[in-house]
Enzyme design. Sequence first.
Site, mmCIF file in Angstrom:
data_model
loop_
_atom_site.group_PDB
_atom_site.id
_atom_site.type_symbol
_atom_site.label_atom_id
_atom_site.label_comp_id
_atom_site.label_asym_id
_atom_site.label_seq_id
_atom_site.Cartn_x
_atom_site.Cartn_y
_atom_site.Cartn_z
ATOM 1 N N SER A 405 0.826 -1.209 0.000
ATOM 2 C CA SER A 405 0.000 0.000 0.000
ATOM 3 C C SER A 405 0.860 1.258 0.000
ATOM 4 C CB SER A 405 -0.870 0.036 1.267
ATOM 5 O OG SER A 405 -1.853 -0.935 1.207
ATOM 6 N N HIS A 426 -2.001 -3.236 -6.678
ATOM 7 C CA HIS A 426 -2.552 -2.812 -5.394
ATOM 8 C C HIS A 426 -4.035 -3.126 -5.348
ATOM 9 C CE1 HIS A 426 -3.566 0.551 -2.330
ATOM 10 N NE2 HIS A 426 -3.166 -0.533 -1.691
ATOM 11 N N ASN A 476 -4.940 6.208 -1.926
ATOM 12 C CA ASN A 476 -4.568 6.474 -0.524
ATOM 13 C C ASN A 476 -3.990 7.875 -0.363
ATOM 14 O OD1 ASN A 476 -5.520 4.135 0.550
ATOM 15 N ND2 ASN A 476 -3.584 3.024 0.373
HETATM 16 P P1 NAD Z 1 -1.723 -9.613 7.109
HETATM 17 O O1 NAD Z 1 -0.875 -9.385 8.295
HETATM 18 O O2 NAD Z 1 -3.171 -9.887 7.277
HETATM 19 O O3 NAD Z 1 -1.118 -10.842 6.261
HETATM 20 C C1 NAD Z 1 0.236 -10.918 5.947
HETATM 21 C C2 NAD Z 1 0.554 -12.401 5.773
HETATM 22 O O4 NAD Z 1 1.867 -12.540 5.248
HETATM 23 C C3 NAD Z 1 0.529 -13.179 7.085
HETATM 24 O O5 NAD Z 1 -0.390 -14.248 6.950
HETATM 25 C C4 NAD Z 1 1.953 -13.716 7.232
HETATM 26 O O6 NAD Z 1 1.988 -15.009 7.788
HETATM 27 C C5 NAD Z 1 2.409 -13.720 5.795
HETATM 28 N N1 NAD Z 1 3.867 -13.707 5.659
HETATM 29 C C6 NAD Z 1 4.742 -12.917 6.326
HETATM 30 N N2 NAD Z 1 5.996 -13.211 5.910
HETATM 31 C C7 NAD Z 1 5.905 -14.167 4.955
HETATM 32 C C8 NAD Z 1 6.852 -14.877 4.128
HETATM 33 N N3 NAD Z 1 8.141 -14.642 4.243
HETATM 34 N N4 NAD Z 1 6.389 -15.794 3.254
HETATM 35 C C9 NAD Z 1 5.062 -16.022 3.158
HETATM 36 N N5 NAD Z 1 4.121 -15.409 3.901
HETATM 37 C C10 NAD Z 1 4.540 -14.481 4.784
HETATM 38 O O7 NAD Z 1 -1.506 -8.350 6.176
HETATM 39 P P2 NAD Z 1 -2.512 -7.802 5.038
HETATM 40 O O8 NAD Z 1 -3.473 -6.846 5.608
HETATM 41 O O9 NAD Z 1 -3.028 -8.969 4.278
HETATM 42 O O10 NAD Z 1 -1.518 -6.942 4.133
HETATM 43 C C11 NAD Z 1 -0.641 -7.592 3.284
HETATM 44 C C12 NAD Z 1 -0.103 -6.574 2.307
HETATM 45 O O11 NAD Z 1 -1.203 -6.016 1.597
HETATM 46 C C13 NAD Z 1 0.613 -5.395 2.949
HETATM 47 O O12 NAD Z 1 1.656 -4.997 2.098
HETATM 48 C C14 NAD Z 1 -0.457 -4.321 2.982
HETATM 49 O O13 NAD Z 1 0.069 -3.004 2.951
HETATM 50 C C15 NAD Z 1 -1.171 -4.594 1.698
HETATM 51 N N6 NAD Z 1 -2.538 -4.096 1.656
HETATM 52 C C16 NAD Z 1 -3.341 -4.194 2.752
HETATM 53 C C17 NAD Z 1 -4.658 -3.728 2.675
HETATM 54 C C18 NAD Z 1 -5.585 -3.866 3.850
HETATM 55 O O14 NAD Z 1 -6.622 -3.184 3.856
HETATM 56 N N7 NAD Z 1 -5.272 -4.736 4.792
HETATM 57 C C19 NAD Z 1 -5.132 -3.147 1.486
HETATM 58 C C20 NAD Z 1 -4.283 -3.090 0.388
HETATM 59 C C21 NAD Z 1 -2.985 -3.560 0.477
#
Ligand code: NAD
Length: 645
Positions: A405, A426, A476
């Site tokens: 993000s 994204h 954003n």
């Molecule tokens: P989250 O914490 O829910 O999930 C992240 C996952 O990544 C976890 O399940 C973790 O176990 C896994 N992980 C960490 N290290 C790893 C590795 N080395 N290999 C494989 N898996 C691994 O986070 P999220 O909310 O799903 O966000 C993930 C990404 O998406 C971030 O970059 C975030 O900025 C982006 N994002 C989030 C949103 C939102 O609203 N949550 C929206 C758009 C983008």
Amino acid sequence: MSVVTITRMGAIAIVTVDNPPVNALGLALRQGLWEAVDTLDADPDIAAAILICAGRTFIAGADVTEFGKPPVAPHLPDLVAHIEAAAKPWIAAIHGSALGGGLEIAMGCRFRVALDTAMLGLPEVTLGIIPGAGGTVRTPRLVGVAAAVDLVTSGRPVQAVKARAMGLLDAVVTGDLRAGALDFASAALNQPLPLPVSARPAPVADPGFWADQEAAIAKRAKGEMAPLRALAAIRKATELPFAEAMAFEREGFLALRGSDQAAALRAVFFAERAAPRPAHLKDVSALPLRRVGVIGGGTMGAGIAAALRDAGLPVVLVERDALALERGLDNLKAIFDGGVKRGKLAPEQAVARMNGVTGTTDYADLADIDLVIEAVFETIEVKRAVFADLGRSCRPDAVLATNTSYLDPRLIAEGLPHPGRFIGLHFFSPANVMKLLEIVPTPDTAPETLATGFALGRALGKVPVQAGICEGFIGNRILKRYRAAAETLVRQGVAIADIDAAMRQYGFAMGPFEAQDLGGLDIAFLQREGARLAGQQVAETLGDILVRAGRKGQKTGGGWYDYTPGERRPQPSAEVAALLAGAISPGAELEPAEIAARLVAEMAAEGTAILSEGVARSPADIDLVEIHGYGFPRWRGGPMFASHR
Ligand code: NAD
Ligand code: T1G
């Protein structure tokens, strides 16, 4: 080449429409159909006519490109009446989508037959208008009042089998539509003909029905004019003689046709259709997408994997360890089980969705993957480590994408072999629901990688928008400006609840403060803290004050508002007033419309800056981002459209 041709099969004439791309009812087609009625009525050897279309679909409606111009005869309602009054009965043979004027033409026919895969609908309200060729007057005569109200005021199409059950169709055929229509015609002509639809009795609704419908639609429409006007027209169809009801409908159609809301919805309609196929990529081939990898099965990874499975793509889901993988697969299964509970998915479909997912902790399982989407923790170290693994495990031509993000995709990709295959994709949460997909190339991203990002967007039914690299890309970044402007109003003494109410009245599902309480104030707080730690000058915000006081939103029982445990209704908070007292100089008295105007103007100002920096390619792209990523009311057209009216 004529858009209407007639061939004869014994006593049955086949009237074929061929007006690509969707057989829209432009002037030439209207003229051609008008003449076809006269030609066949004058032919003593013809007993009936079958109206069928070439190409991908039956008539998909009036030609929306004509809407900005004065209507030219033959006008569509007159053409429908001309077909209906034909001496030789017409039979509509429908495939693809019979929408708007296309369905109205079909309702002017004596019979309607459709392929089982066909869709029928009156989507006019989604364009800010109402049916203008008898759709509100004939539909209740065919399907009854309740079904007509739902079809017309929602704009949602129905599938052929349901349309048959409603009475919109006389028959559903499978396989060869033309042959099925001919068989139907032969049988139907051996029976007494039904009355033309306009001559059939109009059903009457229970007295309380209209009041209930008006209240429900007004609540849902939130200021949008067309749905309520459509309801009024259907009511007139049940209370007035046909001709008077038609006049009422036409008056409503013409009044709305020139409205700002119709102009806005038309602009969005065309922007949505242009977005998945940007002109600058028309000569660039996308890479094949057969199997996709998702790294991370958290909130976003599970949602992205669900979207991929919904599109029929096999998925390899990679997590960091067995426990996390189990959690990730559970997250994904929960999404499909939710779909079953809501009736969106059959149980066997949910099972098939999961069967198409391979869970693993071994990056070697990505050896034959075409595209990988990373959705791991939002920290540069974790992401860079993941892409180092991907660089070693994936094919050199596999597209590698980050779902970050806020991090700079260039830093994530640093050192990656074959950087031309790297791109930002994204998604928005929930990723299997939200249509917006911001596609963020780096300076090294190859054109075919970019084209593959758009091809993925098309495959997933997303609204893809290309964004340049800056903090927050397009959406954003505007959100940050919107929130800051809302906080400025609070500092000037405008009540938090008044600001949210004003934005809900403008057409948002919720205001900026309610939304932060729902999503959590800490996400943006952590962004600001991270920037401060990195040495950036980031001013203290009102949100910071609340988060530091432990008020992170609904998840902590309070944020901008208080919440009674177990309830989600926001309540103005005395604690918040006390916490922010030192930052507020009371005095501003603003009407809701003024509050909304100021905040939308701030969004548009940021959009203008984004355009000038080349981060967005057009104002329409910015509007699509706001509508499909942030709930900007569609019938306002988006901040760029709304601020230039
Ligand atoms: P989250 O914490 O829910 O999930 C992240 C996952 O990544 C976890 O399940 C973790 O176990 C896994 N992980 C960490 N290290 C790893 C590795 N080395 N290999 C494989 N898996 C691994 O986070 P999220 O909310 O799903 O966000 C993930 C990404 O998406 C971030 O970059 C975030 O900025 C982006 N994002 C989030 C949103 C939102 O609203 N949550 C929206 C758009 C983008
Ligand atoms: N008029 C003109 N062009 C249209 C069009 C229309 N109605 N519909 C689509 N196009 C163009 C579109 O811009 C694109 O152009 C191409 O066709 C393919 O579209 C009197 C007044 C029919 C389900 O609202 O829902 O009738 O980019 O990519 O995915 O009461 O198009 O190729 O140059 O969407 O296969 C009511 C809107 C009008 C139908 C096909 N009808 N269209 O989907 O193709 S109001 C609609 C759709 C009316 C009457 C009132 C879809 C589709 P280009 P596409 P698709």
